[in-house]
Design a protein around this motif. Sequence first.
Motif, short mmCIF file in Angstrom:
data_model
loop_
_atom_site.label_atom_id
_atom_site.label_comp_id
_atom_site.label_asym_id
_atom_site.label_seq_id
_atom_site.Cartn_x
_atom_site.Cartn_y
_atom_site.Cartn_z
N UNK A 1 51.08 56.06 40.55
CA UNK A 1 52.52 55.94 40.80
C UNK A 1 53.19 57.24 40.39
N UNK B 1 64.82 59.35 43.54
CA UNK B 1 63.54 58.67 43.31
C UNK B 1 62.48 59.66 42.81
N UNK C 1 56.40 60.68 52.56
CA UNK C 1 57.20 59.52 52.95
C UNK C 1 56.43 58.67 53.96
N UNK D 1 52.92 58.81 56.99
CA UNK D 1 51.88 59.43 57.81
C UNK D 1 52.14 58.99 59.24
N UNK E 1 64.26 50.43 49.48
CA UNK E 1 63.38 51.46 48.91
C UNK E 1 62.66 52.23 50.01
N UNK F 1 65.00 54.75 51.30
CA UNK F 1 65.50 55.77 50.38
C UNK F 1 66.88 55.45 49.82
N UNK G 1 64.68 60.45 50.10
CA UNK G 1 63.30 60.10 49.73
C UNK G 1 62.79 58.90 50.54
N UNK G 2 63.35 58.66 51.71
CA UNK G 2 62.90 57.53 52.51
C UNK G 2 63.09 57.77 53.99
N UNK H 1 52.76 55.13 59.21
CA UNK H 1 52.40 54.35 58.03
C UNK H 1 53.28 54.86 56.90
N UNK H 2 54.18 53.99 56.43
CA UNK H 2 55.13 54.40 55.40
C UNK H 2 54.49 54.23 54.02
N UNK H 3 54.63 55.25 53.19
CA UNK H 3 54.09 55.19 51.83
C UNK H 3 55.17 54.66 50.89
N UNK I 1 55.59 54.24 47.00
CA UNK I 1 54.82 54.59 45.82
C UNK I 1 55.07 53.75 44.60
N UNK I 2 56.30 53.31 44.40
CA UNK I 2 56.61 52.74 43.10
C UNK I 2 56.14 51.31 42.93
N UNK I 3 56.07 50.92 41.67
CA UNK I 3 55.86 49.52 41.32
C UNK I 3 57.14 48.79 41.65
N UNK J 1 52.65 46.62 43.12
CA UNK J 1 51.43 47.34 42.80
C UNK J 1 50.31 46.35 42.51
#
Lengths: 372, 372
Positions: free
Chosen positions: A143, A153, A348, A350, B36, B39, B47-48, B352-354, B356-358, B363
């Motif tokens: 993370x 973020x 963000x 792929x 999220x 962003x 960030x989104x 494919x959107x990443x 990351x956060x919990x 997670x």
Amino acid sequence: MKIEAEWMRGGTSKCWVFETEHLDQTRTSLDELLPRLFGSPDYRQIDGVGGATSTTSKAMILRRPADAEVDVEFTFAQVGIEEAAVDWGSNCGNCSAVVGLYAIEKGWVVPRGDVTRIVTRNTNTGQIIIQRVATPAGALPIVPDAQMPGVAFPGYRVGLGFQDPAGKTTGKLLPTGSATDTITAGGTRWTVSMVDAGAPVVIVRAEQLGLDPSRYGSWASGVELQLETLEQIRRQAAVRMGLASTVAAAARAIPKLAIVASPAQPDPDSDVSVMMLSMGKPHPALAITGSIALTLAARTPGTVLSSITGDAPRSRLRLRTPAGVLETWSEEDDASLLIGVERTARTIATTIIHVPEALGSAVETSLASATQ
Amino acid sequence: MKIEAEWMRGGTSKCWVFETEHLDQTRTSLDELLPRLFGSPDYRQIDGVGGATSTTSKAMILRRPADAEVDVEFTFAQVGIEEAAVDWGSNCGNCSAVVGLYAIEKGWVVPRGDVTRIVTRNTNTGQIIIQRVATPAGALPIVPDAQMPGVAFPGYRVGLGFQDPAGKTTGKLLPTGSATDTITAGGTRWTVSMVDAGAPVVIVRAEQLGLDPSRYGSWASGVELQLETLEQIRRQAAVRMGLASTVAAAARAIPKLAIVASPAQPDPDSDVSVMMLSMGKPHPALAITGSIALTLAARTPGTVLSSITGDAPRSRLRLRTPAGVLETWSEEDDASLLIGVERTARTIATTIIHVPEALGSAVETSLASATQ
């Protein structure tokens, strides 16, 4: 025709990241292909991947060079929004921050130790940027949790070290040979410093403009009243630095002009107050390339900046900008000087971008490769 | 955590298109997950995947229902920008235009004949929208080439037919039971029509506001001077239509208010001039849902609109808006009435959107599913 790309945040920018070989397969000129991918010309970029602002209409093109001394070579493209055009004339410091992370995520570089070092070269400027990506225990954190000003973020921590940035445009850190010079404009003699590092910058003291160092918040309105004189200073500096043959021929974008002063007392958070002029207006923050120039100016005895920060080189320089404090660092090893900033970066998405139209010979090409 | 999504242009909007089952796998509330991904909260959504404007911060969630009468069921989400919130209260006509194309591109519906018909249901409103995608000779064209106003690049042609759109909010096309009613506001008695189709709308004649039908370009400034009275009309209409118990309790968004007049002479391109008020201001164009309401009002004898367009139902209605002319069509078959518009749509990128956060238990969930 479909093209692979990673959509990444680098610092405070969104950047579309391509690999040279994927773009080459389209056999289409990038000056034609990139605007179409981004949906330009269209002020909304509604039919493409562009974000309709200068900080979200950016592309990075990466390759692994044969040159063993560099891990990744990259080219920055500022993609026009209302014009179907690409500006290849400069690098983007924020987008630069995605390169090391991309190399790790794609397996081009194997992370090693708590910080993984990736050597990158920007082809727009010839600048080597040493990137240090935080990889605790030899891996990217599951993370990402690094924060930076201006981004809501967290992302992965990336240090960007500009290697020996002096003179990349003019050949010399001090193109005139002097740490300070005098320029006459608007009936006044101005004491300025002209430095070339990251980008060519001419530096003026706020006091000479009648700006009160202790009232940084009032600078913008004071600067607005003196834009014409400042532009005269900037254009004369262009000639003195060898960037233009006459003041009339000076470019809009370089040199940049920076106004500096001692920080308002007490300001425990900054070493110098800065306001940059960009395209004739006060800049809302400070370009990373500009911060590199100011950091080298602070390290150079006799400049108007070193008279504020002191002649002893400091390893950290904190620049107050309208958007907050930007900190740069300096490191010298045996052979070279690194000037750097800390950013965060994150992938963000792929993606595979769809390009539908017959773009030049694009359709023919994709049919040809489909039959191979 | 990674989530598949198609990024598609529908009409003049950019829409992020998800499948319910992919989102369900995250086991995260969509009110938390979508902001999220986009962003938010952040006015730049840096960030989104959001585009930092209302027309580029939209999500569509699709599924194939068990119900054999519907090919695709979809839910629209307006994702907040500066707020980490999602508005589920309405559908978006422009984003609706991606649903049929998505179904064909994913193989959910096999194209057949020159036009492929896809039955879709919007869950925000319960509205059935029959989509007709141009598939000459039983396939999507290799190069999409359909144009529409407001979009610089071509896409696939999509017709959107709203099936029996009357009364979806209040149960009745004319919630008061009358084609025209009188509302007193600002010391004047206003003759209005209140209709519920696509969206609830209250319709006022331009002449009653002192606006000159022959000078459409001057309406906006005239309307700005009467916003308070118009808001009183709109709030009283909310109560009369049963949408609010008191004028104070009326929602900002519904009913919408439309100002109408005969087209300026000569205007061979339009049947009626329209200016819509949206959130208390003149709308720069006309929402598709609003155009459906006006089309049904024009078909209903006795409304202030049918007195302009004539009582004989017409199969095409051309509405002049500040952004140009929007044309709607009407079709009646044995069992139902379709009111529709033509749009274009295109897939911009497969992604494919990443994430990351919990996020909540996100997670944990992704680890759990990785070990299955």
